[in-house]
Design a protein around this motif. Structure first.
Motif: not given
Length: 165
Positions: A77, A79-81
């Protein structure tokens, strides 16, 4: 260490003669600026270029492609940021480092062909020895793994002298 350089001019040619070090001093033959300087520079540049183009760049790009594929397929996955960039950056750096490191033995062989034992990656720390003031040649002495013919003769004569006394 102090040594004197004497320039002798004969006709059109000039030759530099380095005077022998004073008694009690020893000069490493590889520190002489006239010993294979251009050959060493050529081999060093060749090693840097070949390790980049043939190993580091392909492994870096390949590892980044595999990492991008794993992120795209959802195995990893992002990174969200920061998105996928941190993982791609780490994959690229690791691929580059592994590529450069994998070329060390090839580069060492090229230096041996020129006449210098070891080349980059060799030395007192590469063979498990310690460096700095605790090297094998004694406190505060630089160690040199290159042995010239004159030093070999001295080493062969030294045991004979010790036996006599």
């Amino acid at each position: 260490m102090s040594s004197e350089t004497i320039t002798v001019k004969t006709g059109e040619a000039a030759a530099d003669i380095v005077a022998a070090p004073k008694k009690g001093e020893w000069k490493c033959p590889l520190s002489d600026q006239h010993v294979h300087r251009e050959d060493v520079r050529k081999v060093w540049k060749e090693c840097q270029e070949e390790s980049f183009w043939y190993r580091a760049l392909p492994l870096s790009m390949g590892s980044m492609a595999v990492t991008g594929g794993l992120i795209y397929n959802g195995v990893w996955q992002s990174s969200k940021r920061f998105g996928p960039f941190p993982k791609l950056l780490v994959a690229g750096i690791l691929g580059f480092a592994v590529g450069k490191a994998s070329y060390v033995s090839t580069c060492r062989n090229k230096f041996q062909e020129v006449g210098i034992e070891g080349g980059p990656g060799s030395g007192p720390w590469a063979k498990g020895g310690s460096f700095g003031p605790f090297n094998k040649s004694g406190h505060g002495h630089r160690s040199c793994h290159h042995v010239c013919e004159e030093c070999k003769k001295k080493a062969q004569d030294a045991p004979a002298e010790q036996v006599k006394s």
